[in-house]
Scaffold this motif. Structure first.
Motif, PDB file in Angstrom:
ATOM      1  N   GLN A  17      21.536  60.784  -4.626  1.00  0.00           N
ATOM      2  CA  GLN A  17      22.307  61.713  -3.801  1.00  0.00           C
ATOM      3  C   GLN A  17      22.033  63.168  -4.178  1.00  0.00           C
ATOM      4  N   HIS A  18      21.036  63.366  -5.022  1.00  0.00           N
ATOM      5  CA  HIS A  18      20.637  64.713  -5.463  1.00  0.00           C
ATOM      6  C   HIS A  18      21.796  65.446  -6.133  1.00  0.00           C
ATOM      7  N   LEU A  19      22.534  64.712  -6.975  1.00  0.00           N
ATOM      8  CA  LEU A  19      23.650  65.281  -7.719  1.00  0.00           C
ATOM      9  C   LEU A  19      23.414  65.100  -9.209  1.00  0.00           C
ATOM     10  N   SER A  20      24.033  65.951  -9.988  1.00  0.00           N
ATOM     11  CA  SER A  20      24.021  65.721 -11.432  1.00  0.00           C
ATOM     12  C   SER A  20      24.916  64.521 -11.714  1.00  0.00           C
ATOM     13  N   ILE A  21      24.730  63.921 -12.861  1.00  0.00           N
ATOM     14  CA  ILE A  21      25.579  62.782 -13.213  1.00  0.00           C
ATOM     15  C   ILE A  21      27.038  63.238 -13.313  1.00  0.00           C
ATOM     16  N   ASN A  22      27.268  64.467 -13.769  1.00  0.00           N
ATOM     17  CA  ASN A  22      28.616  65.017 -13.863  1.00  0.00           C
ATOM     18  C   ASN A  22      29.252  65.157 -12.476  1.00  0.00           C
ATOM     19  N   ALA A  23      28.516  65.748 -11.544  1.00  0.00           N
ATOM     20  CA  ALA A  23      29.038  65.935 -10.186  1.00  0.00           C
ATOM     21  C   ALA A  23      29.300  64.590  -9.519  1.00  0.00           C
ATOM     22  N   PHE A  24      28.413  63.631  -9.757  1.00  0.00           N
ATOM     23  CA  PHE A  24      28.592  62.318  -9.141  1.00  0.00           C
ATOM     24  C   PHE A  24      29.803  61.596  -9.737  1.00  0.00           C
ATOM     25  N   GLU A  83      21.112  56.643 -11.658  1.00  0.00           N
ATOM     26  CA  GLU A  83      20.305  56.307 -10.473  1.00  0.00           C
ATOM     27  C   GLU A  83      21.014  56.699  -9.182  1.00  0.00           C
ATOM     28  N   LEU A  84      22.297  56.402  -9.102  1.00  0.00           N
ATOM     29  CA  LEU A  84      23.064  56.737  -7.900  1.00  0.00           C
ATOM     30  C   LEU A  84      23.205  58.247  -7.740  1.00  0.00           C
ATOM     31  N   ALA A  85      23.415  58.942  -8.839  1.00  0.00           N
ATOM     32  CA  ALA A  85      23.507  60.405  -8.788  1.00  0.00           C
ATOM     33  C   ALA A  85      22.179  60.999  -8.311  1.00  0.00           C
TER      34      ALA A  85
END
Length: 56
Positions: free
Chosen positions: A24-31, A19-21
């Motif tokens: 912020q329009h990020l992949s879960i990996n990037a987040f 949800e947080l990723a």
């Protein structure tokens, strides 16, 4: 670049991370990488400051 695999993440924790990723329009990996970088940066600064104080 290294690969980190994390097993047995509780479903609720994974859901919150996703949800947080998404927010912020990020992949879960990037987040997850951003969280690790921020946390390690904070801890490294705190440890570095403690070392300087103990040297005095």
């Amino acid at each position: 670049m290294a690969t980190l695999e994390i097993e047995n993440i509780p479903d609720e924790l994974y859901r919150r991370l996703q949800e947080l990723a998404d927010a912020q329009h990020l992949s879960i990996n990037a987040f997850a990488i951003a969280i690790l970088e921020a946390e390690l940066s904070t801890k490294t600064k705190a440890i570095s400051g403690q070392r300087k104080q103990s040297v005095k």
